[in-house]
Design a protein around this motif. Structure first.
Motif, mmCIF file in Angstrom:
data_model
loop_
_atom_site.group_PDB
_atom_site.id
_atom_site.type_symbol
_atom_site.label_atom_id
_atom_site.label_comp_id
_atom_site.label_asym_id
_atom_site.label_seq_id
_atom_site.Cartn_x
_atom_site.Cartn_y
_atom_site.Cartn_z
ATOM 1 N N GLU A 60 -8.446 -6.883 -8.093
ATOM 2 C CA GLU A 60 -7.825 -7.933 -7.455
ATOM 3 C C GLU A 60 -6.419 -7.442 -6.836
ATOM 4 O O GLU A 60 -5.690 -6.841 -7.271
ATOM 5 N N ARG A 98 -1.376 -6.672 2.615
ATOM 6 C CA ARG A 98 -3.022 -6.651 2.378
ATOM 7 C C ARG A 98 -3.502 -7.787 2.725
ATOM 8 O O ARG A 98 -4.896 -7.749 2.503
ATOM 9 N N GLN A 102 0.774 -11.739 3.526
ATOM 10 C CA GLN A 102 1.763 -10.722 3.324
ATOM 11 C C GLN A 102 2.297 -10.319 4.691
ATOM 12 O O GLN A 102 3.362 -10.133 4.817
ATOM 13 N N ARG A 134 -10.565 10.454 -7.606
ATOM 14 C CA ARG A 134 -9.186 10.230 -7.780
ATOM 15 C C ARG A 134 -9.086 9.516 -9.168
ATOM 16 O O ARG A 134 -8.027 9.802 -9.750
ATOM 17 N N ARG A 152 -13.195 -3.803 -4.996
ATOM 18 C CA ARG A 152 -12.088 -3.617 -4.338
ATOM 19 C C ARG A 152 -12.346 -3.379 -2.699
ATOM 20 O O ARG A 152 -11.595 -3.756 -1.740
HETATM 21 P P1 ADP Z 1 -5.674 2.008 -2.771
HETATM 22 O O1 ADP Z 1 -4.858 2.990 -2.167
HETATM 23 O O2 ADP Z 1 -6.817 2.600 -3.412
HETATM 24 O O3 ADP Z 1 -5.961 0.938 -1.782
HETATM 25 P P2 ADP Z 1 -3.117 1.095 -4.244
HETATM 26 O O4 ADP Z 1 -2.880 2.009 -4.634
HETATM 27 O O5 ADP Z 1 -2.634 0.752 -2.870
HETATM 28 O O6 ADP Z 1 -4.748 1.154 -3.743
HETATM 29 O O7 ADP Z 1 -2.967 -0.255 -4.982
HETATM 30 C C1 ADP Z 1 -3.532 -0.469 -6.102
HETATM 31 C C2 ADP Z 1 -3.594 -1.811 -6.743
HETATM 32 O O8 ADP Z 1 -2.424 -2.379 -6.563
HETATM 33 C C3 ADP Z 1 -4.642 -2.721 -5.886
HETATM 34 O O9 ADP Z 1 -6.056 -2.884 -6.245
HETATM 35 C C4 ADP Z 1 -4.026 -3.867 -6.137
HETATM 36 O O10 ADP Z 1 -4.235 -4.594 -7.310
HETATM 37 C C5 ADP Z 1 -2.230 -3.707 -6.180
HETATM 38 N N1 ADP Z 1 -1.540 -3.786 -4.816
HETATM 39 C C6 ADP Z 1 -1.133 -2.733 -4.290
HETATM 40 N N2 ADP Z 1 -0.752 -3.051 -2.897
HETATM 41 C C7 ADP Z 1 -0.876 -4.470 -3.076
HETATM 42 C C8 ADP Z 1 -0.355 -5.554 -2.076
HETATM 43 N N3 ADP Z 1 0.217 -5.248 -0.863
HETATM 44 N N4 ADP Z 1 -0.646 -6.789 -2.567
HETATM 45 C C9 ADP Z 1 -1.458 -7.120 -3.523
HETATM 46 N N5 ADP Z 1 -1.657 -6.047 -4.501
HETATM 47 C C10 ADP Z 1 -1.707 -4.808 -4.393
#
Ligand code: ADP
Length: 211
Positions: A60, A98, A102, A134, A152
């Motif tokens: 989430e 995201r 935001q 990963r 996701r």
């Molecule tokens: P990925 O690179 O696989 O998309 P991230 O490393 O950016 O994943 O993020 C891992 C987790 O951190 C997300 O699944 C979320 O739970 C949280 N997260 C990261 N960035 C945000 C954001 N901008 N808003 C809300 N949750 C976030």
């Protein structure tokens, strides 16, 4: 304070935003910041760390106010310590914004000069394969099982994809994320330098634009 000139790297989990962001961040005039890394740098036993784990382990999004506040504090610290100088450096953001809420919240802090959309969702199997590999390498709970990965990817489609429509079309460029990393890097740099059809070079801070 002036708004921070920012390049957004956008794409589904597993599209390679982090790999490409890190690459860009090694170049003079660019500073990479991944929102996920900001969260992961926090002590997971702290209250803030627990909130992060509570959401991320289920695939989430962490709540917007919490996320943007943390991101803002991190940027402020980087600026304050001189680790990031917005007057001479463009910010390369990955993983934030995201969702549209935001994006609106960030508007007061950043000026988006380019949005690079890494497109890979047409090959879902490849994305899942990347995320699973990963998970093993980086010990990431959010990529550890297929159910969370699938969730996701759904959250991306539902909440993140609309961000692409939030920014003006002239700022957006699509890059095929299923190419080799060096080809993806080539396309991103071409987009930033304005060398693909009909794209204009973006106005970067002084250091970034000196060759
Ligand atoms: P990925 O690179 O696989 O998309 P991230 O490393 O950016 O994943 O993020 C891992 C987790 O951190 C997300 O699944 C979320 O739970 C949280 N997260 C990261 N960035 C945000 C954001 N901008 N808003 C809300 N949750 C976030």
């Amino acid at each position: 304070m002036d708004k921070i000139k920012t390049i957004l790297l956008f794409g589904a989990p597993g599209s390679g935003k982090g790999t490409q962001g890190k690459m860009l961040g090694t170049l003079p005039g660019f500073r990479h910041l991944a929102c996920g890394d900001v969260f992961r740098s926090i002590d997971l036993n702290s209250e803030v760390g627990k909130v992060f784990l509570q959401y991320s382990s289920k695939g989430e999004l962490v709540p917007d106010d919490f996320t943007v506040r943390l991101w803002r504090e991190h940027i402020d610290k980087l600026i304050h310590t001189g680790a990031f100088r917005p007057e001479s450096t463009a910010l390369v953001l990955d993983g934030i914004p995201r969702n549209v809420h935001q994006a609106r919240m960030l508007d007061q802090y950043i000026e988006v000069v380019k949005l690079v959309a890494l497109r890979a969702t047409h090959d879902r199997e490849e994305m899942v394969r990347r995320l699973k590999s990963r998970a093993l390498k980086e010990n990431r709970l959010d990529d550890a099982n297929e159910k969370t990965i699938a969730h996701r990817l759904e959250v991306y489609d539902r909440e993140s994809r609309p961000v692409l429509e939030y920014y003006p079309e002239r700022l957006c460029v699509d890059v095929d994320a299923l190419q080799s990393p060096i080809e993806v890097a080539h396309d991103i740099l071409s987009a930033i330098l304005g060398r693909t059809q009909e794209l204009h070079a973006i106005e970067l801070p002084a250091v970034a634009s000196t060759k």
